[in-house]
Design a protein around this motif. Structure first.
Motif, PDB file in Angstrom:
ATOM      1  N   VAL A   1      25.463  10.322  68.128  1.00 39.06           N
ATOM      2  CA  VAL A   1      25.340   9.649  69.433  1.00 39.06           C
ATOM      3  C   VAL A   1      25.481  10.335  70.613  1.00 39.06           C
ATOM      4  N   ARG A   2      25.644  11.458  70.596  1.00 38.86           N
ATOM      5  CA  ARG A   2      25.658  12.291  71.856  1.00 38.86           C
ATOM      6  C   ARG A   2      24.318  12.721  72.146  1.00 38.86           C
TER       7      ARG A   2
ATOM      8  N   SER B   1      23.534   7.465  72.699  1.00 36.31           N
ATOM      9  CA  SER B   1      24.106   5.966  71.844  1.00 36.31           C
ATOM     10  C   SER B   1      25.548   5.775  72.067  1.00 36.31           C
ATOM     11  N   ASP B   2      25.868   4.441  71.597  1.00 37.39           N
ATOM     12  CA  ASP B   2      27.478   4.387  71.432  1.00 37.39           C
ATOM     13  C   ASP B   2      28.030   4.412  70.135  1.00 37.39           C
ATOM     14  N   LEU B   3      29.218   4.191  70.307  1.00 37.06           N
ATOM     15  CA  LEU B   3      29.781   4.731  68.560  1.00 37.06           C
ATOM     16  C   LEU B   3      31.231   3.533  68.631  1.00 37.06           C
ATOM     17  N   LEU B   4      31.110   2.723  67.708  1.00 38.40           N
ATOM     18  CA  LEU B   4      32.243   1.832  67.414  1.00 38.40           C
ATOM     19  C   LEU B   4      32.900   2.071  65.767  1.00 38.40           C
ATOM     20  N   LEU B   5      34.127   2.414  65.923  1.00 41.44           N
ATOM     21  CA  LEU B   5      34.846   2.724  64.795  1.00 41.44           C
ATOM     22  C   LEU B   5      35.741   1.449  64.390  1.00 41.44           C
TER      23      LEU B   5
ATOM     24  N   PHE C   1      22.866   1.256  63.685  1.00 40.17           N
ATOM     25  CA  PHE C   1      23.388   1.705  62.555  1.00 40.17           C
ATOM     26  C   PHE C   1      24.450   1.371  61.923  1.00 40.17           C
ATOM     27  N   LEU C   2      24.755   0.937  60.523  1.00 37.94           N
ATOM     28  CA  LEU C   2      26.052   0.401  60.490  1.00 37.94           C
ATOM     29  C   LEU C   2      26.297   1.387  59.152  1.00 37.94           C
TER      30      LEU C   2
ATOM     31  N   ILE D   1      26.133   3.020  66.642  1.00 35.64           N
ATOM     32  CA  ILE D   1      26.497   3.324  65.304  1.00 35.64           C
ATOM     33  C   ILE D   1      28.059   2.870  64.986  1.00 35.64           C
ATOM     34  N   ILE D   2      27.966   2.026  64.010  1.00 34.62           N
ATOM     35  CA  ILE D   2      29.186   1.229  63.682  1.00 34.62           C
ATOM     36  C   ILE D   2      29.813   1.769  62.396  1.00 34.62           C
TER      37      ILE D   2
END
Length: 636
Positions: free
Chosen positions: A253-254, A258-262, A160-161, A225-226
């Motif tokens: 994400v928790r 999932s993972d998170l990219l900011l 998800f962007l 998630i980006i």
């Protein structure tokens, strides 16, 4: 007979129970939808739980002093609100201190409750991961984003962007079209939203691009998630609940393992301090500060410095394009009397009226749209010594056209991009931007609207007119916002010229040198000294009222009451009242506003839920007419 716990989908006072008891002949599943009576109104509600009347009868006799009402009818006995939706709503209601029913309505899709649209089955949440992979990429992260999308989709995971607005979404959808992305926004039809909902729930759709509403989607197998441009102010909701989508993404994400990219050219200081960071290599670019005080000393009273004018001529000669960034719209920021010093202000708001010269001379309030003709003399003292001060986008366009006409430069077009020319119409905005992109030789005079198109536009030169107005608010984040905007503009061009009356400003100097580390280091030192975030968490309590005196008195009573409670009870030891003051814009649209600022010791909002609960206990001493804004964008 069953006692049914029901969450009414309406706004209940926050200091009252959000889940109410009713009785029904049969047990109902959690998530079923019913109709109940509340204050003589029929409202929809969600079933939270059921208890057999026999086993609960003794407890009810002892503790309940009211008569139970029956459920009027069962609208849908099958679960139409899922466990993950209730969890997200509970997080929003707790941390942002909002009515739970309102938060559930926010989480539900636009088609919910509409005949012909079924929610389908629920995707079970995965077991919680002990450690979430969270990373912050500073700089132009487009290649990094593409690499991560490829990596996670290759693992058969969904990505998800999250984007702040639709223009960024259009860019990413075109760039990543090989992954067949879908765009999710609240502006699409129920039919289209429902189609996207089903494809995401089934796992068929792998790449989803969306605004804040996309965080409420039924992901089947979310891997990443980006967040694009994580410091963008549009991620903060302006309507209750006043949530920040970046922080909500951290919760999602928790919950979904999932993972998170900011990503961001210049991220928020709080984010920088909390995440593992990676800095993209930046290309060396020419950037220069132009001291406008020297221009005045040299008898140049134009809004354009001599160097800026020279660069305009060069752009025209070379048949290239450039952008002139102007932080304010209108012709001038205000009209003031040189005799008594009074500015002509709005009758509904405590702000000066903005001076417009075209298409007609008038004064306009940008807060309530009140307008009036430009007076010939001062309304306060009667003097005729009125003068316009400051620079707006239309003034820059006027002076630029005069300069081009004077020197006979007629091969370059001037395009103005702000809310005055677009009328808040996104289609008109796109047309103006495309007109600029398609032009052979053009100058775009733009306000902050240009940031909507930061991925799309790259030009040889950007000039900033009066950069000082980027930090005009007396707020601790003012320099951060200025630095962020300057760095984004720096990324959009090969050469950056910054006109300023304060050339020693550390944010401007750091942006010119591309030295983000130096800026962040100084900001952190200053914030530590004054216990600003990330060294605390701020919560703003505010109220609007038509009566100024009643508001001031009510604020004093509440501030004193909260201070007394904090002093008496040790569990509130990590909370203190930082200030109780009128808002910087004290009057807006006829309403006065007062802010009480709470400073709370820093804590993890996802894991230290007890701290949030203690804060919320303090709010029970507060009248329900006061509003709460956790982690406010503006403290003033």
């Amino acid at each position: 007979m069953q006692i049914i716990d029901v969450l009414p989908l309406t706004i209940l006072p926050r200091n009252q129970d959000q889940i109410l008891n009713y009785y029904h002949t049969e047990k109902l599943e959690r998530g079923a939808v019913v109709e109940v009576e509340l204050n003589k109104r029929k409202v929809r509600g969600v079933v939270i739980g059921s208890t057999d009347l026999k086993s609960a009868k003794l407890g009810f006799k002892k503790h309940v002093s009211y008569e139970l009402k029956h459920i009027r009818r069962v609208i849908n006995p099958k679960p139409q609100v899922f466990e993950w939706q209730l969890r997200v709503a509970s997080f929003l209601a707790s941390y942002y201190y909002a009515p739970l029913g309102l938060c559930v309505k926010l989480v539900l899709p636009p088609f919910w409750g509409v005949r012909g649209y079924e929610m389908g089955g629920e995707n079970k949440l995965p077991a919680e991961k002990t450690k979430i992979e969270e990373k912050l990429v500073i700089g132009n992260a487009l290649e990094n984003i593409e690499e991560q999308i490829k990596k996670y989709i290759g693992k058969n995971k969904q990505v998800f962007l999250l984007v702040p607005e639709t223009f960024s979404a259009d860019y990413f959808i075109e760039r990543f079209k090989k992954y067949e992305p879908v765009f999710v926004t609240g502006a699409v039809s129920n039919k289209k939203y429902y189609e996207n909902w089903k494809n995401i729930a089934s796992g068929e759709t792998k790449l989803i691009v969306g605004t804040r509403i996309g965080l409420f989607l039924p992901f089947a197998n979310l891997g990443l998630i980006i967040i694009d441009d994580e410091s963008n102010g549009l991620y903060k909701s302006e309507m209750a609940p006043l949530y920040n989508a970046v922080d909500l993404a951290g919760y999602v994400v928790r919950m979904r393992n999932s993972d998170l990219l900011l990503t961001g050219i210049a991220p928020r200081i709080e984010t920088l301090n909390s995440f593992t960071k990676e800095t993209e290599k930046s290309i060396n670019k020419e950037a220069k500060i132009i001291d406008m005080t020297r221009e005045i000393k040299d008898k140049n009273f134009s809004v354009l410095s001599r160097e800026m004018k020279g660069n305009v001529a060069d752009i025209a000669a070379e048949k290239k394009k450039m952008i002139l960034f102007v932080p304010r719209k209108g012709h001038a920021n205000f009209i003031s009397c040189r005799n008594c010093g009074e500015a002509i202000s709005c009758k509904n708001c405590s702000v000066p009226l903005i001076y417009y010269k075209v298409p007609e001379e008038k004064l306009i309030c940008h807060h309530c749209d009140y307008n009036e003709a430009v007076p010939r003399k001062c309304p306060t003292c009667g003097s005729f010594a009125l003068k316009a001060y400051g620079v707006g986008s239309s003034k820059v366009v006027t002076e630029l056209n005069d300069y081009l006409k004077y020197f006979g430069i007629n091969n370059i077009s001037v395009i103005q991009l702000d809310n005055d020319t677009t009328g808040y119409d996104e289609e008109v905005q796109s047309d103006l931007v495309n007109k600029f992109i398609d032009a052979d030789c053009a100058i775009l005079v733009a306000t902050q609207m240009i940031f909507n198109h930061r991925h799309l536009i790259k030009v040889p030169l950007i000039g900033i007119i009066n950069a000082d107005t980027l930090a005009h608010f007396p707020d601790f984040r003012a320099e951060e916002r200025m630095f962020c905007q300057l760095m984004i503009l720096r990324d959009m061009t090969d050469k950056l010229l910054i006109q300023t009356y304060n050339p020693e400003n550390y944010a401007i100097k750091a942006a010119v040198g591309g030295d983000a580390d130096a800026f962040f280091k100084k900001e952190l030192a200053d914030r530590k000294l004054f216990s600003y975030p990330p060294y605390s968490r701020l919560t703003k309590i505010y109220l609007r009222h038509r009566n100024e005196k009643k508001l001031a008195y009510g604020a004093k009573v509440l501030a004193d009451k909260l201070a007394a409670v904090i002093k008496q009870d040790k569990k509130f030891a990590n909370i203190k009242i930082d200030s109780s003051l009128p808002s910087f814009i004290f009057k807006e649209k006829g309403m006065f506003k007062w802010n009480i600022m709470l400073e709370i010791s820093p804590y993890d909002i996802y894991n230290d839920k007890e701290v949030t609960n203690i804060r919320n206990e303090l709010f029970r001493y507060m009248p329900d007419i006061w509003h709460v804004d956790a982690d406010p964008v503006l403290t003033i």
